[in-house]
Motif scaffolding. Structure first.
Motif, PDB file in Angstrom:
ATOM      1  N   SER A  20      22.822  70.254  34.879  1.00 59.91           N
ATOM      2  CA  SER A  20      23.536  69.601  35.985  1.00 59.91           C
ATOM      3  C   SER A  20      23.815  68.124  35.726  1.00 59.91           C
ATOM      4  O   SER A  20      24.935  67.665  35.968  1.00 59.91           O
ATOM      5  CB  SER A  20      22.758  69.755  37.286  1.00 59.91           C
ATOM      6  OG  SER A  20      22.652  71.104  37.629  1.00 59.91           O
ATOM      7  N   PRO A  21      22.859  67.351  35.223  1.00 58.41           N
ATOM      8  CA  PRO A  21      23.173  65.953  34.932  1.00 58.41           C
ATOM      9  C   PRO A  21      24.254  65.793  33.857  1.00 58.41           C
ATOM     10  O   PRO A  21      25.070  64.882  33.915  1.00 58.41           O
ATOM     11  CB  PRO A  21      21.854  65.358  34.443  1.00 58.41           C
ATOM     12  CG  PRO A  21      20.804  66.274  34.969  1.00 58.41           C
ATOM     13  CD  PRO A  21      21.437  67.626  35.034  1.00 58.41           C
ATOM     14  N   LEU A  22      24.275  66.699  32.893  1.00 58.90           N
ATOM     15  CA  LEU A  22      25.291  66.649  31.848  1.00 58.90           C
ATOM     16  C   LEU A  22      26.678  66.901  32.429  1.00 58.90           C
ATOM     17  O   LEU A  22      27.638  66.204  32.099  1.00 58.90           O
ATOM     18  CB  LEU A  22      24.970  67.671  30.753  1.00 58.90           C
ATOM     19  CG  LEU A  22      25.974  67.746  29.607  1.00 58.90           C
ATOM     20  CD1 LEU A  22      25.946  66.454  28.808  1.00 58.90           C
ATOM     21  CD2 LEU A  22      25.672  68.937  28.717  1.00 58.90           C
ATOM     22  N   ILE A  23      26.801  67.859  33.315  1.00 60.98           N
ATOM     23  CA  ILE A  23      28.086  68.159  33.954  1.00 60.98           C
ATOM     24  C   ILE A  23      28.538  66.983  34.813  1.00 60.98           C
ATOM     25  O   ILE A  23      29.712  66.593  34.790  1.00 60.98           O
ATOM     26  CB  ILE A  23      27.977  69.460  34.778  1.00 60.98           C
ATOM     27  CG1 ILE A  23      27.766  70.654  33.849  1.00 60.98           C
ATOM     28  CG2 ILE A  23      29.220  69.663  35.633  1.00 60.98           C
ATOM     29  CD1 ILE A  23      27.458  71.941  34.554  1.00 60.98           C
ATOM     30  N   ASP A  24      27.599  66.384  35.539  1.00 59.87           N
ATOM     31  CA  ASP A  24      27.937  65.204  36.341  1.00 59.87           C
ATOM     32  C   ASP A  24      28.452  64.070  35.466  1.00 59.87           C
ATOM     33  O   ASP A  24      29.436  63.405  35.799  1.00 59.87           O
ATOM     34  CB  ASP A  24      26.717  64.724  37.125  1.00 59.87           C
ATOM     35  CG  ASP A  24      26.314  65.689  38.222  1.00 59.87           C
ATOM     36  OD1 ASP A  24      27.147  66.550  38.578  1.00 59.87           O
ATOM     37  OD2 ASP A  24      25.183  65.572  38.723  1.00 59.87           O
ATOM     38  N   LEU A  25      27.810  63.858  34.349  1.00 61.59           N
ATOM     39  CA  LEU A  25      28.216  62.798  33.435  1.00 61.59           C
ATOM     40  C   LEU A  25      29.611  63.059  32.867  1.00 61.59           C
ATOM     41  O   LEU A  25      30.438  62.145  32.783  1.00 61.59           O
ATOM     42  CB  LEU A  25      27.203  62.665  32.298  1.00 61.59           C
ATOM     43  CG  LEU A  25      27.510  61.596  31.261  1.00 61.59           C
ATOM     44  CD1 LEU A  25      27.348  60.214  31.884  1.00 61.59           C
ATOM     45  CD2 LEU A  25      26.616  61.756  30.066  1.00 61.59           C
ATOM     46  N   VAL A  26      29.897  64.285  32.504  1.00 62.16           N
ATOM     47  CA  VAL A  26      31.220  64.625  31.967  1.00 62.16           C
ATOM     48  C   VAL A  26      32.294  64.384  33.017  1.00 62.16           C
ATOM     49  O   VAL A  26      33.355  63.823  32.720  1.00 62.16           O
ATOM     50  CB  VAL A  26      31.241  66.090  31.467  1.00 62.16           C
ATOM     51  CG1 VAL A  26      32.654  66.540  31.159  1.00 62.16           C
ATOM     52  CG2 VAL A  26      30.362  66.230  30.239  1.00 62.16           C
ATOM     53  N   PHE A  27      32.054  64.763  34.252  1.00 59.68           N
ATOM     54  CA  PHE A  27      33.040  64.531  35.315  1.00 59.68           C
ATOM     55  C   PHE A  27      33.232  63.046  35.587  1.00 59.68           C
ATOM     56  O   PHE A  27      34.342  62.585  35.821  1.00 59.68           O
ATOM     57  CB  PHE A  27      32.646  65.264  36.594  1.00 59.68           C
ATOM     58  CG  PHE A  27      33.005  66.719  36.577  1.00 59.68           C
ATOM     59  CD1 PHE A  27      34.291  67.138  36.295  1.00 59.68           C
ATOM     60  CD2 PHE A  27      32.053  67.682  36.854  1.00 59.68           C
ATOM     61  CE1 PHE A  27      34.631  68.473  36.269  1.00 59.68           C
ATOM     62  CE2 PHE A  27      32.377  69.026  36.842  1.00 59.68           C
ATOM     63  CZ  PHE A  27      33.668  69.425  36.546  1.00 59.68           C
ATOM     64  N   LEU A  28      32.160  62.276  35.550  1.00 63.74           N
ATOM     65  CA  LEU A  28      32.290  60.831  35.739  1.00 63.74           C
ATOM     66  C   LEU A  28      33.112  60.196  34.622  1.00 63.74           C
ATOM     67  O   LEU A  28      33.953  59.328  34.865  1.00 63.74           O
ATOM     68  CB  LEU A  28      30.907  60.181  35.821  1.00 63.74           C
ATOM     69  CG  LEU A  28      30.166  60.410  37.134  1.00 63.74           C
ATOM     70  CD1 LEU A  28      28.755  59.846  37.046  1.00 63.74           C
ATOM     71  CD2 LEU A  28      30.913  59.777  38.286  1.00 63.74           C
ATOM     72  N   LEU A  29      32.890  60.622  33.384  1.00 61.91           N
ATOM     73  CA  LEU A  29      33.682  60.106  32.273  1.00 61.91           C
ATOM     74  C   LEU A  29      35.150  60.496  32.411  1.00 61.91           C
ATOM     75  O   LEU A  29      36.050  59.689  32.143  1.00 61.91           O
ATOM     76  CB  LEU A  29      33.127  60.610  30.942  1.00 61.91           C
ATOM     77  CG  LEU A  29      31.832  59.967  30.478  1.00 61.91           C
ATOM     78  CD1 LEU A  29      31.302  60.677  29.237  1.00 61.91           C
ATOM     79  CD2 LEU A  29      32.051  58.497  30.187  1.00 61.91           C
ATOM     80  N   LEU A  30      35.402  61.713  32.822  1.00 65.02           N
ATOM     81  CA  LEU A  30      36.772  62.171  33.028  1.00 65.02           C
ATOM     82  C   LEU A  30      37.479  61.328  34.088  1.00 65.02           C
ATOM     83  O   LEU A  30      38.608  60.873  33.889  1.00 65.02           O
ATOM     84  CB  LEU A  30      36.771  63.650  33.428  1.00 65.02           C
ATOM     85  CG  LEU A  30      38.133  64.272  33.703  1.00 65.02           C
ATOM     86  CD1 LEU A  30      38.932  64.363  32.423  1.00 65.02           C
ATOM     87  CD2 LEU A  30      37.964  65.637  34.333  1.00 65.02           C
TER      88      LEU A  30
END
Length: 139
Positions: A20-30
């Motif tokens: 979950s933290p990895l997915i959150d980070l990817v969306f924030l970068l996007l």
């Protein structure tokens, strides 16, 4: 001691990886890259602009009308008839009243068409109409 070994044998649970933290980070970068990317509008044709020693770089967003070397007029990436310049520029000026209108004409474009396009832009309500050039050192 035996109790510890027995409890370890009974557990045998597989470790889980929480992504979950990895997915959150990817969306924030996007989102970050989408917001910081600048979108530049072009006329949709390759133009060889004339040189000018007094050329000034405009920092403001502009409404672009292009004229190819064969006299073909382009607006928003599409070839248009010269009679529709007035209507399209009027719509664009209504959306962005403070925007300049810049006619990006090839240096081999017929002068008569350039004058007609600039006239149509002024009739459409554009207060500032200019011709795009490049500095002598620019290429």
């Amino acid at each position: 001691m035996i109790q510890i070994r027995d409890s370890l044998r009974r557990r045998k649970a597989t470790p889980e990886v929480n992504i979950s933290p990895l997915i959150d980070l990817v969306f924030l970068l996007l989102i970050f890259f989408m917001v910081t990317t600048s979108f530049v509008k072009e006329t949709g044709i390759d133009i060889n602009r004339p040189n000018a020693e007094t050329a000034v770089v405009s920092k403001q967003q502009a409404i672009l009308v292009g004229i190819a070397d064969n006299g073909e007029v382009h607006f928003d990436g599409k070839a248009i008839d010269i009679r529709s310049v007035r209507l399209l520029v009027a719509r664009a000026v209504a959306d962005k009243p403070d925007a300049d209108v810049v006619v990006v004409a090839d240096k081999a474009a017929p002068t008569g068409i350039l004058v007609r396009v600039m006239d149509q832009c002024r009739l459409a309500g554009a207060e500032r109409v200019s011709v795009a050039t490049q500095n002598k050192g620019e290429r």
